[in-house]
Design an enzyme around this catalytic site. Structure first.
Site, mmCIF file in Angstrom:
data_model
loop_
_atom_site.group_PDB
_atom_site.id
_atom_site.type_symbol
_atom_site.label_atom_id
_atom_site.label_comp_id
_atom_site.label_asym_id
_atom_site.label_seq_id
_atom_site.Cartn_x
_atom_site.Cartn_y
_atom_site.Cartn_z
ATOM 1 N N ASP A 37 -9.305 -0.007 4.589
ATOM 2 C CA ASP A 37 -8.030 -0.653 5.306
ATOM 3 C C ASP A 37 -8.177 -0.854 6.818
ATOM 4 O O ASP A 37 -9.060 -0.256 7.456
ATOM 5 C CB ASP A 37 -6.989 0.608 4.993
ATOM 6 C CG ASP A 37 -5.468 -0.079 5.023
ATOM 7 O OD1 ASP A 37 -5.202 -0.993 6.059
ATOM 8 O OD2 ASP A 37 -4.699 0.386 4.314
ATOM 9 N N ASP B 68 -6.409 -6.340 3.479
ATOM 10 C CA ASP B 68 -6.471 -6.468 4.982
ATOM 11 C C ASP B 68 -7.569 -5.566 5.665
ATOM 12 O O ASP B 68 -8.034 -5.826 6.891
ATOM 13 C CB ASP B 68 -5.268 -6.263 5.586
ATOM 14 C CG ASP B 68 -4.830 -4.688 5.936
ATOM 15 O OD1 ASP B 68 -5.536 -3.828 5.679
ATOM 16 O OD2 ASP B 68 -3.566 -4.433 6.192
ATOM 17 N N ASP C 253 -2.631 4.230 8.293
ATOM 18 C CA ASP C 253 -1.479 4.538 7.225
ATOM 19 C C ASP C 253 -1.095 5.657 7.335
ATOM 20 O O ASP C 253 -0.787 6.447 6.246
ATOM 21 C CB ASP C 253 -1.721 4.088 5.817
ATOM 22 C CG ASP C 253 -1.828 2.562 5.738
ATOM 23 O OD1 ASP C 253 -1.307 1.826 6.418
ATOM 24 O OD2 ASP C 253 -2.236 2.099 4.688
ATOM 25 N N HIS D 275 4.905 1.197 3.877
ATOM 26 C CA HIS D 275 3.343 1.096 3.684
ATOM 27 C C HIS D 275 2.503 1.622 4.846
ATOM 28 O O HIS D 275 1.110 1.594 4.639
ATOM 29 C CB HIS D 275 3.177 -0.562 3.189
ATOM 30 C CG HIS D 275 3.211 -1.571 4.257
ATOM 31 N ND1 HIS D 275 3.024 -2.590 4.275
ATOM 32 C CD2 HIS D 275 3.649 -1.321 5.554
ATOM 33 C CE1 HIS D 275 3.130 -3.304 5.368
ATOM 34 N NE2 HIS D 275 3.524 -2.722 6.360
ATOM 35 N N HIS E 9 0.807 -1.205 0.213
ATOM 36 C CA HIS E 9 -0.051 0.063 -0.169
ATOM 37 C C HIS E 9 0.777 1.305 -0.073
ATOM 38 O O HIS E 9 0.121 2.520 0.005
ATOM 39 C CB HIS E 9 -1.014 -0.112 1.071
ATOM 40 C CG HIS E 9 -2.418 0.735 0.844
ATOM 41 N ND1 HIS E 9 -3.342 0.607 1.906
ATOM 42 C CD2 HIS E 9 -2.780 1.346 -0.122
ATOM 43 C CE1 HIS E 9 -4.351 1.064 1.187
ATOM 44 N NE2 HIS E 9 -3.997 1.611 -0.191
ATOM 45 N N HIS F 233 -5.892 -0.302 8.718
ATOM 46 C CA HIS F 233 -4.854 0.540 9.079
ATOM 47 C C HIS F 233 -4.951 2.050 8.563
ATOM 48 O O HIS F 233 -5.434 2.077 7.522
ATOM 49 C CB HIS F 233 -3.471 0.021 8.730
ATOM 50 C CG HIS F 233 -3.026 -1.230 9.458
ATOM 51 N ND1 HIS F 233 -3.408 -2.375 8.304
ATOM 52 C CD2 HIS F 233 -2.600 -1.842 10.452
ATOM 53 C CE1 HIS F 233 -2.951 -3.423 9.004
ATOM 54 N NE2 HIS F 233 -2.330 -3.292 10.211
ATOM 55 N N ASP G 188 -7.266 -1.574 0.411
ATOM 56 C CA ASP G 188 -6.349 -2.715 1.106
ATOM 57 C C ASP G 188 -7.168 -3.973 1.193
ATOM 58 O O ASP G 188 -7.937 -3.964 2.198
ATOM 59 C CB ASP G 188 -5.633 -2.196 2.265
ATOM 60 C CG ASP G 188 -4.517 -2.786 2.827
ATOM 61 O OD1 ASP G 188 -4.645 -4.109 3.099
ATOM 62 O OD2 ASP G 188 -3.481 -2.369 3.105
ATOM 63 N N GLU H 252 -2.021 -4.914 -1.131
ATOM 64 C CA GLU H 252 -1.354 -5.935 -0.174
ATOM 65 C C GLU H 252 -1.944 -7.196 -0.186
ATOM 66 O O GLU H 252 -2.040 -8.057 0.627
ATOM 67 C CB GLU H 252 -1.859 -5.274 0.975
ATOM 68 C CG GLU H 252 -1.192 -4.082 1.493
ATOM 69 C CD GLU H 252 -0.037 -3.838 1.856
ATOM 70 O OE1 GLU H 252 0.745 -5.279 2.116
ATOM 71 O OE2 GLU H 252 0.867 -2.979 2.332
#
Length: 304
Positions: free
Chosen positions: A125, A230, A129, A142, A98, A127, A228, A273
């Site tokens: 996502d 995840d 980020d 990332h 990412h 996260h 993403d 990802e």
């Protein structure tokens, strides 16, 4: 929605903490992303894979891992995405980790500035980020692309889009967040990033979340989705390097994608990802393609 779509592979795990995301583009192709899109009446051009430096797998220097290589990959992504937008096409970036969202979204922002369009970025996502070299526990870039896009990062990265900052935090809506480092959490609040974390989704539901995230879109808005993998619960999507339990279910994720499709405003997409080395018989890639199909209008019944 634009019916001309371009696939751009970015086979690198240069910004990640685990190897394997470099195989993501091929896994998505194996899961038949092109034929799925064509079945929905889209004209699809697969531009193949970008090239860039190999992953040297070194420790961080001054808070960044592989900064020089990350810059090179993001420049390549920026130019490729910008070129497709200039041709009037809808680019889909097949990641890759990412960190490449920086190159992709800076290209979209540049296009929007030149075309006089507003930008809305949905960051799906686990996260935020939004780390910096000072805040990061790992140095993996990332974990930094949103901060870099908002002007907080090394000069070589934040200048890629030609304007600093590339975007304002106000254009971003983060959805599904459930893992944020302590210092990063404070920074997200200071910058006023709009975050719909998993607690919000649990309490208010995915429908209400997406209504807010998509509010005020109009015909002058370019909608970019940075997906993403995840974002999804690892029970249904194990093929990622940074799994976090408690993500959206299959149905929640489908509703998210279907509501985006309903706007008719999707104009560019990142799929990031995906790590086939950690997957089970390409299950996560197939799920990602299934959800992307919903982004492009798949639904159970005909809807107006």
């Amino acid at each position: 929605m634009n019916r001309k779509v371009s696939l751009i592979g970015a086979p690198t795990d240069i910004g990640a903490g685990a190897r394997g995301a470099s195989m993501g583009p091929e896994a998505l192709r194996v899961a038949n992303i092109q034929s799925m899109l064509e079945a929905h009446g889209l004209e699809v051009a697969d531009r193949g894979n970008l090239s860039g430096p190999a992953n040297p797998w070194l420790p961080p220097v001054d808070g960044y891992r592989h900064l020089k290589e990350v810059v090179a990959w993001n420049r390549a992504v920026h130019e490729a995405m910008y070129a497709e937008l200039a041709l009037g096409r809808l680019p889909i970036l097949l990641g890759g980790d990412h960190c490449l969202g920086l190159g992709s979204i800076s290209a979209v922002a540049r296009h929007c500035r030149e075309a006089g369009k507003k930008l809305r970025v949905l960051w799906l996502d686990a996260h935020a980020d939004f780390n910096t070299s000072v805040l990061t526990p790992s140095g993996n870039i990332h974990g930094m692309p949103v901060a870099c896009l908002c002007g907080h990062g090394p000069q070589e990265l934040i200048e890629i889009g030609g304007t600093v900052p590339a975007i304002s935090p106000k254009v971003v809506r983060q959805i599904g967040i459930r893992s944020v480092d302590p210092g990063e959490k404070r920074f997200v609040h200071e910058m006023g990033l709009e975050v719909f974390d998993m607690r919000y989704i649990d309490e208010m539901g995915m429908r209400h979340t997406m209504e807010l995230a998509l509010a005020t879109l109009d015909e002058k808005t370019h909608l970019h989705v940075s997906f993403d993998v995840d974002f999804l619960d690892p029970d249904i999507a194990p093929g990622v390097g940074t799994t976090v339990p408690g993500g959206p279910t299959y149905r929640e994720a489908q509703l998210c994608m279907e509501m985006i499709a309903d706007t008719g405003r999707l104009a560019s997409l990142d799929v990031m990802e995906l790590n086939p080395a950690l997957d089970i018989r390409n299950k996560t890639a197939e799920l990602a393609v299934d959800l992307i199909e919903s982004l492009f209008g798949k639904s159970t019944l005909m809807r107006a």
